[in-house]
Scaffold this active site. Structure first.
Site, PDB file in Angstrom:
ATOM      1  NE  ARG A 119      27.990   4.893  60.228  1.00 25.77           N
ATOM      2  CZ  ARG A 119      26.790   4.743  60.771  1.00 25.77           C
ATOM      3  NH1 ARG A 119      25.952   3.858  60.264  1.00 25.77           N
ATOM      4  NH2 ARG A 119      26.455   5.454  61.812  1.00 25.77           N
ATOM      5  CE  LYS A 141      43.706  12.817  45.104  1.00 21.32           C
ATOM      6  NZ  LYS A 141      44.585  13.896  44.629  1.00 21.32           N
ATOM      7  CD  GLU A 183      44.882  16.788  33.912  1.00 20.40           C
ATOM      8  OE1 GLU A 183      45.794  15.987  34.189  1.00 20.40           O
ATOM      9  OE2 GLU A 183      44.566  17.744  34.654  1.00 20.40           O
ATOM     10  CE  LYS A 225      43.865   9.635  38.905  1.00 22.23           C
ATOM     11  NZ  LYS A 225      42.948  10.722  38.996  1.00 22.23           N
ATOM     12  CD  GLU A 235      47.766  13.711  46.432  1.00 19.02           C
ATOM     13  OE1 GLU A 235      46.657  13.457  45.942  1.00 19.02           O
ATOM     14  OE2 GLU A 235      48.343  14.784  46.329  1.00 19.02           O
ATOM     15  NE  ARG A 239      45.492   9.895  43.558  1.00 24.02           N
ATOM     16  CZ  ARG A 239      44.296   9.350  43.657  1.00 24.02           C
ATOM     17  NH1 ARG A 239      44.105   8.352  44.480  1.00 24.02           N
ATOM     18  NH2 ARG A 239      43.286   9.788  42.929  1.00 24.02           N
ATOM     19  CG  ASN A 243      48.998  17.231  42.017  1.00 24.37           C
ATOM     20  OD1 ASN A 243      47.923  17.076  41.436  1.00 24.37           O
ATOM     21  ND2 ASN A 243      49.149  17.080  43.316  1.00 24.37           N
ATOM     22  CG  HIS A 246      47.784  19.641  38.206  1.00 25.15           C
ATOM     23  ND1 HIS A 246      48.309  18.928  37.153  1.00 25.15           N
ATOM     24  CD2 HIS A 246      46.456  19.379  38.203  1.00 25.15           C
ATOM     25  CE1 HIS A 246      47.338  18.250  36.560  1.00 25.15           C
ATOM     26  NE2 HIS A 246      46.199  18.511  37.171  1.00 25.15           N
ATOM     27  CG  HIS A 250      46.021  23.796  41.197  1.00 24.35           C
ATOM     28  ND1 HIS A 250      46.609  22.819  41.964  1.00 24.35           N
ATOM     29  CD2 HIS A 250      45.003  23.193  40.544  1.00 24.35           C
ATOM     30  CE1 HIS A 250      45.971  21.676  41.788  1.00 24.35           C
ATOM     31  NE2 HIS A 250      45.000  21.870  40.924  1.00 24.35           N
ATOM     32  CG  HIS A 263      41.985  21.353  35.473  1.00 20.74           C
ATOM     33  ND1 HIS A 263      42.624  21.927  36.554  1.00 20.74           N
ATOM     34  CD2 HIS A 263      42.435  20.068  35.409  1.00 20.74           C
ATOM     35  CE1 HIS A 263      43.414  21.025  37.126  1.00 20.74           C
ATOM     36  NE2 HIS A 263      43.320  19.891  36.441  1.00 20.74           N
TER      37      HIS A 263
HETATM   38  P1  NAD Z   1      32.447  19.366  33.773  1.00 26.27           P
HETATM   39  O1  NAD Z   1      32.011  18.175  34.485  1.00 26.27           O
HETATM   40  O2  NAD Z   1      32.019  20.684  34.277  1.00 26.27           O
HETATM   41  O3  NAD Z   1      32.043  19.226  32.223  1.00 26.27           O
HETATM   42  C1  NAD Z   1      32.342  20.278  31.330  1.00 26.27           C
HETATM   43  C2  NAD Z   1      31.103  20.704  30.543  1.00 26.27           C
HETATM   44  O4  NAD Z   1      30.837  19.724  29.537  1.00 26.27           O
HETATM   45  C3  NAD Z   1      29.840  20.785  31.387  1.00 26.27           C
HETATM   46  O5  NAD Z   1      29.060  21.882  30.956  1.00 26.27           O
HETATM   47  C4  NAD Z   1      29.131  19.478  31.069  1.00 26.27           C
HETATM   48  O6  NAD Z   1      27.713  19.559  31.230  1.00 26.27           O
HETATM   49  C5  NAD Z   1      29.485  19.300  29.627  1.00 26.27           C
HETATM   50  N1  NAD Z   1      29.482  17.923  29.128  1.00 26.27           N
HETATM   51  C6  NAD Z   1      29.842  16.809  29.781  1.00 26.27           C
HETATM   52  N2  NAD Z   1      29.826  15.755  28.947  1.00 26.27           N
HETATM   53  C7  NAD Z   1      29.440  16.223  27.744  1.00 26.27           C
HETATM   54  C8  NAD Z   1      29.274  15.638  26.469  1.00 26.27           C
HETATM   55  N3  NAD Z   1      29.538  14.344  26.246  1.00 26.27           N
HETATM   56  N4  NAD Z   1      28.862  16.418  25.439  1.00 26.27           N
HETATM   57  C9  NAD Z   1      28.637  17.754  25.623  1.00 26.27           C
HETATM   58  N5  NAD Z   1      28.814  18.376  26.798  1.00 26.27           N
HETATM   59  C10 NAD Z   1      29.218  17.616  27.837  1.00 26.27           C
HETATM   60  O7  NAD Z   1      34.060  19.436  33.678  1.00 26.27           O
HETATM   61  P2  NAD Z   1      35.194  18.314  33.588  1.00 26.27           P
HETATM   62  O8  NAD Z   1      36.312  18.986  32.907  1.00 26.27           O
HETATM   63  O9  NAD Z   1      34.703  17.023  33.070  1.00 26.27           O
HETATM   64  O10 NAD Z   1      35.580  18.070  35.112  1.00 26.27           O
HETATM   65  C11 NAD Z   1      36.083  19.095  35.934  1.00 26.27           C
HETATM   66  C12 NAD Z   1      35.865  18.706  37.370  1.00 26.27           C
HETATM   67  O11 NAD Z   1      36.553  17.504  37.644  1.00 26.27           O
HETATM   68  C13 NAD Z   1      36.372  19.732  38.378  1.00 26.27           C
HETATM   69  O12 NAD Z   1      35.394  19.923  39.380  1.00 26.27           O
HETATM   70  C14 NAD Z   1      37.599  19.083  38.970  1.00 26.27           C
HETATM   71  O13 NAD Z   1      37.843  19.483  40.310  1.00 26.27           O
HETATM   72  C15 NAD Z   1      37.227  17.629  38.893  1.00 26.27           C
HETATM   73  N6  NAD Z   1      38.379  16.712  38.871  1.00 26.27           N
HETATM   74  C16 NAD Z   1      38.395  15.696  39.766  1.00 26.27           C
HETATM   75  C17 NAD Z   1      39.452  14.805  39.762  1.00 26.27           C
HETATM   76  C18 NAD Z   1      39.435  13.654  40.711  1.00 26.27           C
HETATM   77  O14 NAD Z   1      40.436  12.944  40.808  1.00 26.27           O
HETATM   78  N7  NAD Z   1      38.334  13.410  41.375  1.00 26.27           N
HETATM   79  C19 NAD Z   1      40.505  14.946  38.859  1.00 26.27           C
HETATM   80  C20 NAD Z   1      40.455  16.001  37.941  1.00 26.27           C
HETATM   81  C21 NAD Z   1      39.386  16.876  37.956  1.00 26.27           C
HETATM   82  N1  GLY Z   2      43.908  14.247  39.776  1.00 18.03           N
HETATM   83  C1  GLY Z   2      44.951  13.886  40.685  1.00 18.03           C
HETATM   84  C2  GLY Z   2      44.689  12.652  41.460  1.00 18.03           C
HETATM   85  O1  GLY Z   2      43.736  11.953  41.197  1.00 18.03           O
HETATM   86  O2  GLY Z   2      45.428  12.361  42.353  1.00 18.03           O
END
Ligand code: NAD
Ligand code: GLY
Length: 365
Positions: A119, A141, A183, A225, A235, A239, A243, A246, A250, A263
């Site tokens: 939990r 999130k 971003e 942020k 949200e 919030r 986007n 986006h 998207h 992205h």
């Molecule tokens: P990712 O986590 O897939 O990382 C991208 C690539 O870089 C991967 O292959 C990873 O292994 C590699 N990597 C990471 N750190 C590294 C480093 N220091 N040196 C070399 N390689 C490295 O992608 P991302 O762009 O970080 O994140 C995308 C994800 O985040 C998506 O799933 C998206 O939905 C999510 N996201 C979540 C939120 C939220 O609010 N929770 C917001 C935006 C995006």
């Molecule tokens: N990435 C959008 C949010 O965190 O609300």
């Protein structure tokens, strides 16, 4: 070190930003001393940077490691199950601590595993991509993908701390770095003219960005942020401004099955599209539109959009609308540092924006 507070009452935490801050984890996380820790990462990040966090975290408490497979398709129920197994194997109890050490995929997975185990366990994030430092690590999130929809299964579960060390970005492929910078640019357009101007002046493609500039840009984006999340954690309304770029972004990702654009690149195109819709409505001046689109272009090349079918993009925008409760909201810039949210954007406006994006692509060559 720069500290950005995220003021959420009893769930307040800080984002600590600075080159080398991983070495300060024992001090930054001193309130978690004595906890049993599971650090969640993937083998790529761990082999590159594991030593930077392993010793500092061991100074806090007994440490186990759980490595998840790399890639968006592993943000899945299978990996979530494996993480819960790893927490059990490590004998994590309710006072255990989960540390996410990776990009957004690792962060979303580890945070959701922490939210759902017993939990809810405390967790902290040490993001290793720029996108994770400025977006996914902040705001709570967390979640996984469903085979039929991205990020469908999730929760709001705020971390206890975010520790962002830009030294980790040295190994990030340039395209992944740029993905995060779009971003950051979005945050500038949303609410920070100084940040926007800094990005306009940044070396093209960000080659050789100074340390201090990187730290300041991350801090400015996190501040924006944090301000939004503090006012609307779950949200309910505001919030949604995060986007910006986006809605079209998207759709571009969906019609290319998440294979063509990072992205951030899709958000970059989305900023141009949203800017144009705003311009056409008379909400954005011509010079401000040129500044926004020019700043997007300045960050480097983006995959093409001109060969994509406008019908399929409109359909994907429609899916996005359904997924968001039947309301298609567009965040429209009204100047650099100001936006409005509109739910009356018409398909014809989107089609025209796509034409303008294709024309811009031709212009850039
Ligand atoms: P990712 O986590 O897939 O990382 C991208 C690539 O870089 C991967 O292959 C990873 O292994 C590699 N990597 C990471 N750190 C590294 C480093 N220091 N040196 C070399 N390689 C490295 O992608 P991302 O762009 O970080 O994140 C995308 C994800 O985040 C998506 O799933 C998206 O939905 C999510 N996201 C979540 C939120 C939220 O609010 N929770 C917001 C935006 C995006
Ligand atoms: N990435 C959008 C949010 O965190 O609300």
């Amino acid at each position: 070190m720069i500290e950005i507070p995220v003021e959420l009452g009893a769930r307040r935490y800080a984002v600590s930003i600075g080159h080398g801050v991983c070495g300060l984890l024992p001090e930054i996380l001193s309130s978690f001393r004595g906890r049993r820790i599971v650090v969640v990462s993937n083998s790529r990040v761990w082999s590159l940077h594991g030593p930077r966090v392993e010793k500092p975290l061991r100074a806090l408490g007994p440490l186990s490691r759980a490595l998840v497979p790399d890639g968006e398709r592993h943000k899945s129920r299978e990996t979530l199950n494996a993480l819960h197994d790893a927490f059990l194997d490590a004998r994590l109890s309710r006072d255990g601590l989960v540390v996410a050490f990776g990009g957004g995929v690792v962060g979303d997975l580890a945070g959701f595993a922490a939210a759902t185990y017993m939990r809810g366990l405390d967790w902290i994030v040490v993001p290793t991509t720029l996108l994770a430092m400025v977006d996914s690590a902040v705001g709570g999130k967390v979640g996984i993908n469903h085979p039929r929809a991205k990020n469908l299964i999730g929760a709001f579960h705020q971390p206890g701390a975010v520790v962002a060390d830009p030294a980790l970005l040295a190994t990030l492929p340039p395209r992944e770095l740029r993905s995060g910078v779009y971003e950051v640019l979005k945050c500038g357009v949303l609410g920070d003219r100084a940040l926007f101007k800094a990005l306009q002046r940044a070396p093209q493609g960000l080659a050789g960005w100074e340390r201090i500039d990187t730290e300041n840009a991350i801090a400015s984006a996190c501040r924006i942020k944090a301000e939004v999340v503090e006012k609307d954690e779950r949200e309910g309304g505001l919030r949604r401004v995060l986007n910006l770029g986006h809605t079209l972004g998207h759709a571009l990702e969906a019609v290319t099955r998440y294979r063509r654009f990072t992205h951030g690149e899709a958000v970059g195109w989305g900023l141009v599209g949203a800017g144009w819709i705003s311009r056409r409505r008379g909400l954005l001046s011509e010079s401000a539109f040129d500044a926004v689109a020019g700043a997007v272009d300045h960050l480097g090349p983006r995959p093409r959009v001109s060969d994509l079918s406008p019908e399929r993009i409109l359909k994907a925008v429609g899916h996005d609308k359904k997924a968001r409760g039947g309301r298609l909201t567009f965040v429209l810039p009204t100047g650099v540092g100001r936006v409005v949210v509109r739910d009356d954007v018409q398909p014809a406006e989107i089609e025209r924006a796509l034409e303008v994006m294709a024309a811009r692509e031709a212009l850039l060559g």
